[in-house]
Design a protein around this motif. Structure first.
Motif, PDB file in Angstrom:
ATOM      1  N   THR A   1       0.572  -1.182  -0.181  1.00  7.86           N
ATOM      2  CA  THR A   1      -0.222  -0.078   0.040  1.00  7.86           C
ATOM      3  C   THR A   1       0.410   1.090   0.267  1.00  7.86           C
ATOM      4  O   THR A   1       0.798   2.406  -0.557  1.00  7.86           O
ATOM      5  N   THR A   2       2.174   1.502   0.530  1.00  8.29           N
ATOM      6  CA  THR A   2       2.470   1.770   1.344  1.00  8.29           C
ATOM      7  C   THR A   2       3.500   2.520   0.028  1.00  8.29           C
ATOM      8  O   THR A   2       3.938   3.618  -1.093  1.00  8.29           O
ATOM      9  N   TYR A   3       3.912   0.783  -1.055  1.00  9.80           N
ATOM     10  CA  TYR A   3       4.047   1.344  -2.465  1.00  9.80           C
ATOM     11  C   TYR A   3       3.500   1.892  -3.506  1.00  9.80           C
ATOM     12  O   TYR A   3       3.919   3.323  -4.103  1.00  9.80           O
ATOM     13  N   ASN A   4       2.635   1.956  -3.707  1.00  3.84           N
ATOM     14  CA  ASN A   4       1.480   2.412  -4.430  1.00  3.84           C
ATOM     15  C   ASN A   4       1.225   4.128  -4.319  1.00  3.84           C
ATOM     16  O   ASN A   4       0.980   4.188  -5.417  1.00  3.84           O
ATOM     17  N   PHE A   5       0.769   4.199  -2.888  1.00  4.38           N
ATOM     18  CA  PHE A   5       0.338   5.568  -2.989  1.00  4.38           C
ATOM     19  C   PHE A   5       2.076   6.082  -2.844  1.00  4.38           C
ATOM     20  O   PHE A   5       1.480   7.599  -3.921  1.00  4.38           O
ATOM     21  N   THR A   6       3.035   5.649  -2.236  1.00  4.73           N
ATOM     22  CA  THR A   6       4.305   6.903  -2.818  1.00  4.73           C
ATOM     23  C   THR A   6       4.629   6.566  -4.305  1.00  4.73           C
ATOM     24  O   THR A   6       5.218   7.892  -5.264  1.00  4.73           O
ATOM     25  N   LYS A   7       4.258   5.652  -4.670  1.00  3.47           N
ATOM     26  CA  LYS A   7       4.770   5.995  -6.016  1.00  3.47           C
ATOM     27  C   LYS A   7       3.938   7.444  -7.030  1.00  3.47           C
ATOM     28  O   LYS A   7       4.282   7.337  -7.994  1.00  3.47           O
ATOM     29  N   HIS A   8       2.502   6.809  -6.672  1.00  4.12           N
ATOM     30  CA  HIS A   8       1.393   7.579  -7.159  1.00  4.12           C
ATOM     31  C   HIS A   8       2.461   9.955  -6.642  1.00  4.12           C
ATOM     32  O   HIS A   8       1.876   9.944  -7.528  1.00  4.12           O
ATOM     33  N   LEU A   9       2.679   9.815  -4.993  1.00  2.00           N
ATOM     34  CA  LEU A   9       3.628  11.071  -5.042  1.00  2.00           C
ATOM     35  C   LEU A   9       4.561  11.270  -5.703  1.00  2.00           C
ATOM     36  O   LEU A   9       4.781  12.012  -6.343  1.00  2.00           O
ATOM     37  N   SER A  10       4.969  10.087  -6.126  1.00  2.85           N
ATOM     38  CA  SER A  10       6.566  10.246  -6.904  1.00  2.85           C
ATOM     39  C   SER A  10       5.767  10.743  -8.638  1.00  2.85           C
ATOM     40  O   SER A  10       6.898  11.502  -9.406  1.00  2.85           O
ATOM     41  N   ALA A  11       4.960  10.710  -8.776  1.00  6.36           N
ATOM     42  CA  ALA A  11       4.269  10.745 -10.312  1.00  6.36           C
ATOM     43  C   ALA A  11       3.357  12.045 -10.416  1.00  6.36           C
ATOM     44  O   ALA A  11       3.853  12.602 -11.237  1.00  6.36           O
ATOM     45  N   ILE A  12       3.551  12.494  -9.562  1.00  6.24           N
ATOM     46  CA  ILE A  12       2.384  14.221  -9.267  1.00  6.24           C
ATOM     47  C   ILE A  12       3.517  15.053  -8.933  1.00  6.24           C
ATOM     48  O   ILE A  12       3.941  16.404  -9.078  1.00  6.24           O
TER      49      ILE A  12
END
Length: 335
Positions: free
Chosen positions: A166-177
């Motif tokens: 969950t952290t991986y996918n959430f921080t992946k989104h933050l890195s994308a934006i």
């Protein structure tokens, strides 16, 4: 995925073993029927724990006893790699170098899907976040709800303390934006957080948030219940969207899983912007007398009966094409 009485009734205890009897009727696995009985042990992602728990519970009272421990994706991958479980579960697909450590071969099978909600605890606040605001909160640059158009209330960030898909996918989104996030904390199952207090599992984060007025964090949408609400987030097309079955399905339909069934998109242009599949990790070979039990279990989880329950439990049913490919992967499990 909006809060409903049924979803509010969901319970999933972090790190607590849930053992249920898997019905012995045939669900399309090889060697089906009443002959397929015994035990299975699995461990991993807390993201799908609520739906896995319900599926196993509804498949009671006899047959294959499925013991699933909701310990987080990181711990699940470690136990799977060490061979201490019959299957693992993760919200982050294993990398090639991780797969190379598993001599029995690895099948990564998408089993369900859902959204990661930005959940918060503040009454009379309809939170609508731009991409800059979302990143700013978790970077510690925004510290009060009044900066977001709500009441004067200090923000307490609650995030995961354990290794987490969950952290991986959430921080992946933050890195994308956010370039600041991408070049700072980055994306991984565990990161060095700029702010906040930690809790274990989606269950733990949700429990903490429910106790803290002004709390804000990220959880799988099924855990947005009690005092919690889900914020509307801005997708890649600039639309403000809340997590619902419709907006999540729209986003998931745009994701190409690829031939290995492990694809994703950290910032889809349509629908709710933080969606993910979640995977069962199965050994391709060396399953011995547990082969039929594994096939029966996974075939049921991919059945129309099980998948149709996903929306009411706060998840998204897998698209038909994905189910077909997932079942083909299950058929590769061998002794």
């Amino acid at each position: 995925m909006q809060s409903t009485p049924l979803r509010r009734a969901l319970t999933a205890a972090a790190g607590v073993t849930a053992t249920f009897a898997l019905a012995s009727c045939s669900f399309g696995g090889s060697g089906g029927g009443d002959q397929v009985k015994g035990n299975l042990n699995g461990a991993g992602a807390s993201f799908p724990a609520a739906i896995y728990t319900r599926w196993f519970q509804e498949l009671a009272p006899q047959g294959v006893n499925v013991n699933y421990q909701s310990v987080g994706s990181g711990a699940g991958v470690r136990q799977f790699t060490a061979g201490t479980v019959d299957f693992g579960a993760s919200d982050k697909p294993m990398k090639a170098e991780e797969i190379a450590q598993v001599k029995r071969g690895v099948l990564q099978i998408p089993m369900t899907a859902g959204a990661i909600a930005v959940a918060y605890n503040l009454k009379d606040c309809d939170l609508k976040l731009s991409q800059e605001q979302l990143a700013g909160i978790f970077l510690g640059k925004i510290s009060n709800f009044k900066e977001l158009g709500c009441a004067d209330q200090a923000i307490t960030v609650v995030r995961r303390s354990d290794g987490s898909g969950t952290t991986y996918n959430f921080t992946k989104h933050l890195s994308a934006i956010s370039e600041a996030w991408k070049n700072g904390p980055g994306a991984n199952k565990s990161i060095k957080w700029p702010t906040g207090v930690g809790a274990k599992g989606n269950e733990g984060v949700a429990a903490q948030l429910n106790q803290i007025q002004g709390g804000i964090g990220y959880v799988e949408s099924a855990y947005v219940k009690g005092n919690l609400q889900a914020a509307a987030l801005t997708n890649a097309s600039g639309e403000l969207v809340k997590p619902t079955n419709e907006t999540e399905s729209l986003a998931l339909d745009s994701i190409d899983l690829g031939p290995d069934l492990i694809g994703g998109n950290p910032n889809p242009p349509k629908g709710y912007p933080i969606v993910t599949f979640t995977w069962i990790l199965a050994y391709k070979t060396g399953n011995a007398d547990k082969t039929d039990r594994l096939k029966k279990t996974f075939d049921f989880m991919l059945s129309d009966t099980a998948q149709s329950q996903a929306p009411s439990l706060g998840y998204v049913s897998l698209p038909a094409g994905v189910v077909e490919k997932a079942k083909a992967a299950v058929s590769e499990i061998s002794q």
